[in-house]
Design an enzyme around this catalytic site. Structure first.
Site: not given
Length: 408
Positions: A66-67, A69, A104, A106, A310, A319-320
């Site tokens: 997920s991070s 994509s 998002c 991040n 996530s 996640m940020g």
């Protein structure tokens, strides 16, 4: 049989915080993709390599998590007192679906850098040396974010000695401020309660703090989770949960019923089409553990532990946007996050996550029993990994009806 050749689309591959994604300037997109709709989604799916039944995204830019994509579309802002409009698309790995329902946090750290390098910030607002303040309009959630981007000799400074747990190499520090993450017109706590009893048929009833800040998030107590016969305490790593199909199914069911209680969906079936939000996370009192990199985290160095899922899997760090929710909830006495951190008043919190620790500051004010948050602040870093153009088969956009593009 003749096949359409590939088409080139200018793009930049960037890391922001503990995520990375493919960044586009809106002006560079194919004409069909300059507006929201089926054509844009089809383009982004093909760029990332989804849907992939193998779960690897081998034929695209995605990294099968997920991070990694993720996609970003940026444009010079049409919003007063802002520099850049930031639109984020979370691409499903195994389904033909792009989720536009959230931000998002991040990748926000990379938005300012991209905006400066691509002429979206007026030159007179960029110092020769120092910090450039980039005013970002987050179009998904309609919120303002401020990115403080370091500048050296008139250009973005990406290298440095700032270390971010979850990222292997140091880089330049970028401070990110999430301004007014909850509007006065919105309900920070959609149920009206700091803590609810969340009933999940077939699994149990959980104490839950459900909050809209940064991203809609459902917080549970780690010690209450034992449906699969496994006890949790908040020190879990990815391998402890992501290899347990029963645990993942349990968390997804909790997420779906929480989404209904938060008013985000009306039926359980809708949860499958809203994978990015809400997030589900669990908190535990400070305990030491060994992070995924082998780093020892001491209980005395953190206020609490938090683990978050996530897109159906435990996140490798945090996640940020979920960190915004954590920072906000931690400052409000009585939430599960606040209680796990020891309760009482606070203006910051340091929490443990699978890759290490993160400190988040928040300015929260109570007025006649109602809480507002002025801003949430954290430090991230960002770096360009590659720039040039991505390529997709030319027929990807050929068969998208105009009606689908307009009505999506």
């Amino acid at each position: 049989m003749a096949f359409a050749p590939q088409i080139k689309i200018p793009a930049t591959y960037m890391r922001g915080g503990t995520s990375k994604g493919t960044f586009f300037n809106l002006e560079d997109l194919p004409e069909k993709c300059k507006v929201a709709g089926a054509a844009r989604d089809a383009m982004l799916l093909r760029v990332i390599g989804s849907p992939d039944p193998y779960g690897k995204q081998t034929d695209g830019m995605g990294g099968a998590t997920s991070s990694t994509s993720k996609t970003v579309i940026l444009a010079k802002s049409t919003k007063a007192d802002h520099d850049v409009d930031y639109l984020f698309g979370q691409v499903s790995i195994d389904k033909p679906f792009v989720d536009w329902s959230g931000n998002c946090g991040n990748l926000t750290a990379a938005v300012g850098s991209f905006a400066i390098s691509n002429g979206m910030v007026d030159a007179d607002r960029i110092p020769e040396n120092g910090i450039a303040t980039v005013r970002v309009w987050q179009a998904n959630i309609e919120k303002t974010i401020i990115a403080q981007v370091p500048i050296t000799n008139g250009e973005v400074q990406e290298t440095g000695d700032f270390e971010l747990d979850g990222v292997t190499f140091p880089a330049a520090e970028v401070q990110v401020e999430f301004m007014n993450p909850v509007d006065a017109s919105e309900a920070m706590f959609p149920t009206g309660n700091l803590v609810d009893d969340l009933e999940v048929p077939g699994i149990g009833t959980f104490k839950a703090t459900m909050i809209n800040a940064g991203i809609p998030t459902i917080f549970l107590n780690a010690e209450d989770i034992n449906f699969t016969g496994v006890s949790y305490n908040g020190t879990e790593l990815q391998s402890d949960i992501n290899s347990d199909e029963n645990a993942l199914a349990m968390f997804e069911t909790i997420r779906a019923y929480g989404a209904i209680k938060m008013g985000l969906i009306e039926s359980i079936e809708e949860a499958a089409t809203r994978q990015h939000t809400p997030k589900v996370a669990f908190v535990g009192k400070p305990q030491g553990y060994t992070s995924s990199s082998g780093k020892e985290i001491n209980a005395d160095d953190i206020d609490l532990n938090v683990r978050a899922l996530s897109m159906g899997l435990l996140h490798h760090a945090m996640m940020g946007t979920a960190a915004v929710a954590i920072g906000t909830a931690a400052t409000i006495p009585g939430t599960l996050v606040n209680l796990a951190a020891g309760g009482g008043d606070r203006d910051s919190v340091t929490f443990g996550h699978p890759s290490g620790t993160l400190k988040v500051g928040a300015e929260a004010i109570e007025n006649e029993g109602e809480w507002t948050v002025n801003k949430v602040v954290m430090s991230r870093s960002a770096r360009v990994l590659m720039e040039g153009a991505v390529r997709i088969p030319g027929d990807v956009l050929d068969n998208i009806p105009v009606d689908d593009m307009e009505n999506k």
